[in-house]
Design a protein around this motif. Sequence first.
Motif, PDB file in Angstrom:
ATOM      1  N   GLY A  99      -2.031  36.804 -58.822  1.00 21.92           N
ATOM      2  CA  GLY A  99      -2.558  36.775 -60.182  1.00 21.92           C
ATOM      3  C   GLY A  99      -2.559  38.162 -60.823  1.00 21.92           C
ATOM      4  O   GLY A  99      -2.127  38.324 -61.971  1.00 21.92           O
ATOM      5  N   VAL A 100      -3.022  39.160 -60.065  1.00 19.04           N
ATOM      6  CA  VAL A 100      -3.020  40.532 -60.578  1.00 19.04           C
ATOM      7  C   VAL A 100      -1.589  40.999 -60.835  1.00 19.04           C
ATOM      8  O   VAL A 100      -1.307  41.651 -61.845  1.00 19.04           O
ATOM      9  CB  VAL A 100      -3.723  41.479 -59.588  1.00 19.04           C
ATOM     10  N   ALA A 101      -0.678  40.649 -59.929  1.00 16.64           N
ATOM     11  CA  ALA A 101       0.719  41.063 -60.091  1.00 16.64           C
ATOM     12  C   ALA A 101       1.337  40.451 -61.345  1.00 16.64           C
ATOM     13  O   ALA A 101       1.998  41.150 -62.130  1.00 16.64           O
ATOM     14  CB  ALA A 101       1.523  40.667 -58.855  1.00 16.64           C
ATOM     15  N   VAL A 102       1.135  39.154 -61.550  1.00 17.15           N
ATOM     16  CA  VAL A 102       1.706  38.499 -62.731  1.00 17.15           C
ATOM     17  C   VAL A 102       1.121  39.091 -64.012  1.00 17.15           C
ATOM     18  O   VAL A 102       1.857  39.466 -64.936  1.00 17.15           O
ATOM     19  CB  VAL A 102       1.455  36.980 -62.676  1.00 17.15           C
ATOM     20  N   GLY A 103      -0.203  39.186 -64.082  1.00 25.57           N
ATOM     21  CA  GLY A 103      -0.830  39.730 -65.274  1.00 25.57           C
ATOM     22  C   GLY A 103      -0.398  41.157 -65.562  1.00 25.57           C
ATOM     23  O   GLY A 103      -0.124  41.524 -66.722  1.00 25.57           O
ATOM     24  N   SER A 104      -0.299  41.976 -64.517  1.00 21.91           N
ATOM     25  CA  SER A 104       0.026  43.388 -64.699  1.00 21.91           C
ATOM     26  C   SER A 104       1.497  43.600 -65.037  1.00 21.91           C
ATOM     27  O   SER A 104       1.833  44.324 -65.981  1.00 21.91           O
ATOM     28  CB  SER A 104      -0.324  44.167 -63.420  1.00 21.91           C
ATOM     29  N   LEU A 105       2.374  42.972 -64.263  1.00 17.28           N
ATOM     30  CA  LEU A 105       3.805  43.231 -64.435  1.00 17.28           C
ATOM     31  C   LEU A 105       4.346  42.642 -65.731  1.00 17.28           C
ATOM     32  O   LEU A 105       5.176  43.269 -66.396  1.00 17.28           O
ATOM     33  CB  LEU A 105       4.571  42.690 -63.231  1.00 17.28           C
ATOM     34  N   VAL A 106       3.886  41.441 -66.094  1.00 21.66           N
ATOM     35  CA  VAL A 106       4.350  40.859 -67.358  1.00 21.66           C
ATOM     36  C   VAL A 106       3.893  41.716 -68.535  1.00 21.66           C
ATOM     37  O   VAL A 106       4.672  42.009 -69.460  1.00 21.66           O
ATOM     38  CB  VAL A 106       3.833  39.412 -67.506  1.00 21.66           C
ATOM     39  N   THR A 107       2.647  42.149 -68.497  1.00 21.90           N
ATOM     40  CA  THR A 107       2.117  42.972 -69.595  1.00 21.90           C
ATOM     41  C   THR A 107       2.820  44.317 -69.661  1.00 21.90           C
ATOM     42  O   THR A 107       3.242  44.767 -70.742  1.00 21.90           O
ATOM     43  CB  THR A 107       0.605  43.180 -69.416  1.00 21.90           C
ATOM     44  N   LEU A 108       2.969  44.981 -68.510  1.00 20.21           N
ATOM     45  CA  LEU A 108       3.607  46.295 -68.497  1.00 20.21           C
ATOM     46  C   LEU A 108       5.072  46.193 -68.891  1.00 20.21           C
ATOM     47  O   LEU A 108       5.587  47.046 -69.637  1.00 20.21           O
ATOM     48  CB  LEU A 108       3.473  46.912 -67.098  1.00 20.21           C
ATOM     49  N   ALA A 109       5.766  45.155 -68.415  1.00 20.87           N
ATOM     50  CA  ALA A 109       7.171  44.976 -68.772  1.00 20.87           C
ATOM     51  C   ALA A 109       7.340  44.744 -70.270  1.00 20.87           C
ATOM     52  O   ALA A 109       8.299  45.236 -70.890  1.00 20.87           O
ATOM     53  CB  ALA A 109       7.763  43.805 -67.989  1.00 20.87           C
ATOM     54  N   THR A 110       6.404  44.013 -70.876  1.00 22.39           N
ATOM     55  CA  THR A 110       6.464  43.783 -72.319  1.00 22.39           C
ATOM     56  C   THR A 110       6.298  45.087 -73.090  1.00 22.39           C
ATOM     57  O   THR A 110       7.040  45.366 -74.041  1.00 22.39           O
ATOM     58  CB  THR A 110       5.375  42.784 -72.744  1.00 22.39           C
ATOM     59  N   LEU A 111       5.335  45.889 -72.682  1.00 26.07           N
ATOM     60  CA  LEU A 111       5.105  47.172 -73.359  1.00 26.07           C
ATOM     61  C   LEU A 111       6.322  48.083 -73.256  1.00 26.07           C
ATOM     62  O   LEU A 111       6.707  48.739 -74.229  1.00 26.07           O
ATOM     63  CB  LEU A 111       3.875  47.863 -72.753  1.00 26.07           C
ATOM     64  N   LEU A 112       6.928  48.113 -72.070  1.00 29.10           N
ATOM     65  CA  LEU A 112       8.099  48.974 -71.875  1.00 29.10           C
ATOM     66  C   LEU A 112       9.334  48.393 -72.552  1.00 29.10           C
ATOM     67  O   LEU A 112      10.119  49.119 -73.178  1.00 29.10           O
ATOM     68  CB  LEU A 112       8.358  49.158 -70.379  1.00 29.10           C
ATOM     69  N   GLY A 113       9.509  47.075 -72.427  1.00 30.46           N
ATOM     70  CA  GLY A 113      10.695  46.445 -72.993  1.00 30.46           C
ATOM     71  C   GLY A 113      10.755  46.528 -74.505  1.00 30.46           C
ATOM     72  O   GLY A 113      11.843  46.658 -75.086  1.00 30.46           O
TER      73      GLY A 113
END
Length: 259
Positions: A99-113
Amino acid sequence: MTGLSVPSWGGVAASLLLIALTAAVAYRQRLHLTRELITASLRAGAQLAAVGVLLLVIFAHTGLPGAFGWVTIMILLAGQVAGRRGTGLPRARWAATLGVAVGSLVTLATLLGLGIISTQARVVVPIGGMIVSGAMQAAGVALRRLREDAQQARPAIEARLCLGLPARDAFLPHQRSALRTALLPAIDSTKVVGLISLPGAMTGLILAGVDPLTAIRYQIVVMYMLLAATALAALTAARLVEHALFDHAHRLIPLPEPH
């Protein structure tokens, strides 16, 4: 940037007087928290000093790969911490970590992308830390609430199962309740941001001499990313635990009694 006044190490040591005051209050009121408070304070100082040295190495020598490696370590540690909130639930730590991985990586990837934040390591690490922290808290709260409901509302859940409802529908009211509990702190913080408190990112930028309007833009992004991370983390952890709570015959599995 000008106007930045950073406490010296002597000033940091002097701030221990505040810990001494807090410990005195705890001791005087017989809260039995004095030793824990002092230990936590000293541990926090040591951990931050060690992390500061490590970040110097990451920023100077490893760049973006090192930053992502550090974020991965934070996710793994946060998953273990959040998973302990759901002790007694099947696969609680695994669900919390994912859960932490999905929430963190999707959010961070969106900000970077989308180019919202820079790809520099000194930006990815602190932003990633804020995202992981928010996701960890939401996943932990959701799992704790799910554990309580699975134990206390067992008769109601089993009654719905007896009426022919599938496991997902029988447990859905409790899942929604857990998600609401997990998201409300982030929502409440978002409602009053700037009115009751100036959040950390905004405060740090203002102390560093950044124009307040520029700091506000950054803080708006931070608040929005935390909402997304908490929602995704809580939902993912809750759904994974929900599947593990029922067997193939849609029966609620027994749970250990809370200590």
